[in-house]
Each structure stands twice: as structure tokens, then as C-alpha cells.
Write an enzyme that holds these catalytic residues in place. Structure first.
Site, PDB file in Angstrom:
ATOM      1  N   GLY A 302       0.839  -1.199   0.000  1.00 42.92           N
ATOM      2  CA  GLY A 302       0.000   0.000   0.000  1.00 42.92           C
ATOM      3  C   GLY A 302       0.871   1.245   0.000  1.00 42.92           C
ATOM      4  N   GLU A 305       7.197   3.998   4.036  1.00 43.93           N
ATOM      5  CA  GLU A 305       7.386   5.243   4.781  1.00 43.93           C
ATOM      6  C   GLU A 305       8.766   5.872   4.633  1.00 43.93           C
ATOM      7  OE1 GLU A 305       6.889   2.153   6.105  1.00 43.93           O
ATOM      8  OE2 GLU A 305       8.206   1.811   7.829  1.00 43.93           O
ATOM      9  N   GLU A 338       1.441   5.709   6.952  1.00 48.64           N
ATOM     10  CA  GLU A 338       2.810   5.985   6.478  1.00 48.64           C
ATOM     11  C   GLU A 338       3.365   7.246   7.132  1.00 48.64           C
ATOM     12  OE1 GLU A 338       4.060   3.574   5.114  1.00 48.64           O
ATOM     13  OE2 GLU A 338       2.278   2.528   4.414  1.00 48.64           O
TER      14      GLU A 338
HETATM   15 ZN   LIG Z   1       3.614   0.099   8.336  1.00 48.34          ZN
END
Ligand SMILES: [Zn+2]
Length: 408
Positions: A302, A305, A338
Site C-alpha cells: 500500500g 514510509e 505511512e
Molecule cells: Zn507500516
């Protein structure tokens, strides 16, 4: 390449003339030998991968790590990416080999120099092993010319991006691939002139050459674990958002301009609100010099970060017309998750992979809090209860339940 079987014990071997040492000599020898040996680990034969023993050995050896990394990205996918690494460091074990990780073929190492001189090294068990003899008690500089591994460069015809989590930096360039040893990074990219590039830090300079190439230098990063080092380059479009506190640039490859116009304001609202919430909640100002979003088609997860350039999956971010409430909430949760990682995982990082769970549960917990504030019409306490408690209880009553923290 030369292979020199120097080990801890051999390095400190007692000379023949002293085969019957006095007790005082034995004590002295023990004191000398002790700092340079690490019980149970032999840096000449580190074994494949990065073991906890290798990680501990290097953790007690190295400090002040600084990577100067340069990549020449060719226009043609069929040509390799040439890389150059200057690794600066200080170390305690001057008479031991230095072990770097590089999970690639040895033929990709082109040259190795230590402190300005050709280095004695071996390539063994996915490691570049630099033999002692020229390490300095003060600063050291290791220069390695190499061809980058493609596995984690995600190369396409007109773009590429790194994804080095959790231990894949070593598939791209020689490095110390363990999260507990943070380093600062300075990145130089040479890319086709039609491309753009984004990385953890702001641009320091950009030169477009007559050869059809652009050379970009990025500012030095704050200390990062190597798995968070990231860049993307290619044919990207950008949209800028000038928030009250944090400007955000969104990089994307979406061809449907209307779709971008429909989604961009909400994406920026979610990102800006997440940043504001995390600063207020933790009392810690955003700890990196910039915050950009890079939306990538068919991204493996998805999102990821990376400080300064969060990568996001295009399908989860650019929603079709009339998205469902669940899709809207999922997108908000993803951006919040994130962004929360910037504090939980990026700024404060686990020393080893057995504590990855901690950054994930904190990011998930904070994402629920952030999303609850962004969608006041949704009963988030009920949603939290229904989405987290039943799966936990379901697992807890089965033999499949296990400790959160496990030895890796
Ligand atoms: Zn994560």
C-alpha cells in the site's frame, strides 16, 4: 582479488619464542586480544545473509557511518546501472576484516580502495570482506565501484524506484544492511534529461549536460537506517501543495488528468492533517527536511514510509469517480499510517528485525486516531473495536497464537 585467511586468533598469535609465557604475559595478551575478538563470530566467514551475530559484531565495531552513493541510470533497460560508493566510517577493530553486505554476483564489484590504496578483499557468502592492514584509528574511506543489482531497483522502460525494506539494500549496493546502524546519505544521480528524480532529501544542485543527461545532487540526509534510503526517477508529473507549515510535492504517472484533479485536494488534506496531528500528539516537530509523496503504479505494498519521499500505491490513492466510503477510509488510513511511521520507525528505529512489530502497531494505532479525527461522522471507537478485537481473539484461542516478539 586476494584471499587472506586472517582471523582473530591468528592475528594475535603468540610468537614461537614466547611459547611458555609468564602469567603476567597471559593477562596482558588477554587484555589485548579481548577487544578484537567477538565470541562465536568469525568475520572471515560471516555466512550468507545478515545474522544477529554479524549485526552485533558490527554494532560494537562501527560508528559515524556516511554513504556517498552515485548511480548512473541508463536510458536503456538492457544496460546495467553503474554505481559508486564512498563509505566513510570509524571503527574499533583495526586488526579485523570489515564485512559489507552485497547479495549479488562478485563480477559486479569492479574496484575496491581503502583510504586511497587498492584494498585486499574477498567476496564470500554474499559479503565483501575487506582485510586489515590499512584501517585507520581515525577516519576511514572505502571506495567501491560496482554495477548495482537490479532486484530491488524496480526498473521499467521509463522509470525506476528503490524498495529496500526490510534487508534488500544489499541487493542494490554494498552496505551495512542492519537497521540499528544508522548512517547519513549523500546521493548523486545521473539520469536521462527527460526524467525527474526524488529522494529522501531536497535537491542541492542540478546540471543538465549536453550529453542528454542530468546530474542531480541531493542534500545530506539526517541519520537513517539503510532500509529507508530511497529514490525514484523517471517520467513523473508533479503537483505542489503549499500548506501552512509543510510544502508537499506529489510525484505521479497518472495519465488521466481529471482523475488527478479529482483526487489531489483530498490527498493533500489527508497528508497535511496527518502531519499536523502527529506533531501535536507527539510534541515532536516533523524531523526531516521535506515531505513528498511518490505515487507508483502497481507498487508492491500500500505504501512505504521513506522519510522525505513516501511511496504510495497508485490504485489506493487515485480513486475512481464516486469511491465507496470504505475506499475513502482506506486511503486516509494508508496516508495516516505511512505518515505516523515518520515518528515510529523512521525517527525512532528498532535495532533489529525482531522489533518490527513495534513500529507497525504504533503506526496502525496512530492511523486509527488520525482517521477518526478526519472523518468525524464515522464512529471510530466502534470501528476500532470491530476491526481489531475479533481477529485478535480468533487467533488467541488457537494453537497458532504466538508471542509478538520472536527470535529471528
Ligand atoms: Zn507500516
Amino acid at each position: 582479488m586476494s584471499v587472506d585467511e586472517t582471523t582473530c586468533s591468528k592475528t594475535n598469535r603468540i610468537p614461537a619464542a614466547k611459547r611458555t609465557p609468564s602469567p603476567a604475559f597471559l593477562i596482558l595478551a588477554f587484555v589485548i586480544i579481548l577487544p578484537s575478538c567477538h565470541p562465536g563470530f568469525n568475520p572471515n566467514h560471516p555466512g550468507a545473509g545478515v545474522s544477529i551475530e554479524l549485526a552485533r559484531y558490527r554494532q560494537s565495531d562501527l560508528r559515524n557511518l556516511q554513504y556517498d552513493l552515485s548511480f548512473e541510470v541508463p536510458e536503456k533497460l538492457s544496460e546495467p546501472v553503474k554505481g559508486f560508493l564512498s563509505l566513510r566510517f570509524m571503527r574499533n577493530r583495526l586488526s579485523d576484516p570489515l564485512v559489507l553486505d552485497f547479495r549479488e554476483d562478485s563480477s559486479r564489484i569492479l574496484s575496491v580502495r581503502l583510504n586511497g590504496k587498492s584494498a585486499r578483499f574477498a567476496f564470500r557468502d554474499e559479503h565483501l570482506i575487506i582485510f586489515p592492514g590499512n584501517f585507520s584509528a581515525s577516519a576511514n574511506r572505502l571506495d567501491v565501484e560496482f554495477f548495482a543489482g537490479d532486484l530491488s531497483l524496480n526498473r521499467n522502460d521509463d522509470y525506476l524506484y528503490t524498495l529496500l525494506v526490510p534487508d534488500r539494500a544489499r541487493t542494490v549496493f554494498p552496505c551495512i544492511d542492519q537497521p540499528g546502524l544508522k548512517a547519513v546519505f549523500r546521493l548523486k544521480l545521473s539520469i536521462p534529461s527527460q526524467w525527474k528524480a526524488v529522494a529522501n532529501s531536497p535537491l542541492a544542485s542540478q546540471d543538465t549536460l549536453h550529453t542528454g543527461r542530468t546530474v542531480l545532487l541531493f542534500q545530506e540526509t539526517p541519520p537513517l537506517p539503510v532500509y529507508l534510503f530511497a529514490f525514484a526517477a523517471g517520467r513523473f508529473d508533479t503537483i505542489s501543495f503549499h500548506g501552512a507549515k509543510h510544502p508537499i510535492v506529489l510525484y505521479h504517472r497518472e495519465n488521466d488528468a481529471q482523475k488527478v484533479r479529482n483526487n489531489a485536494p483530498e490527498i493533500f488534506r489527508l497528508a497535511d492533517s496527518s502531519l499536523h496531528f502527529m506533531e501535536q500528539y507527539t510534541g515532536i516537530a516533523y524531523p526531516f527536511p521535506k515531505y513528498d509523496l511518490v505515487v507508483i503504479p502497481s507498487f508492491q505494498y500500500g505504501g512505504m514510509e521513506h522519510p522525505g519521499c513516501i511511496f504510495l500505491n497508485a490504485g489506493r490513492i487515485f480513486l475512481p469517480e464516486n469511491p465507496s466510503p470504505d475506499d475513502l477510509l482506506a486511503r486516509a488510513g494508508l496516508i495516516a499510517h505511512e505518515t505516523a511511521h515518520i515518528w515510529f520507525g523512521d525517527y525512532v528505529t528498532m535495532p533489529w528485525f525482531d522489533e518490527v512489530w513495534m513500529k507497525e502497531v504504533f503506526a496502525g494505532f496512530m492511523a486509527d486516531k488520525i482517521t477518526g479525527q478526519l472523518f468525524p461522522q464515522v464512529d471510530f471507537r466502534l470501528r476500532f473495536l470491530l476491526s481489531h478485537y475479533p481477529p485478535s481473539y480468533d487467533i488467541d484461542r488457537t494453537p497458532g497464537t504466538n508471542p509478538v516478539m520472536q527470535k529471528l
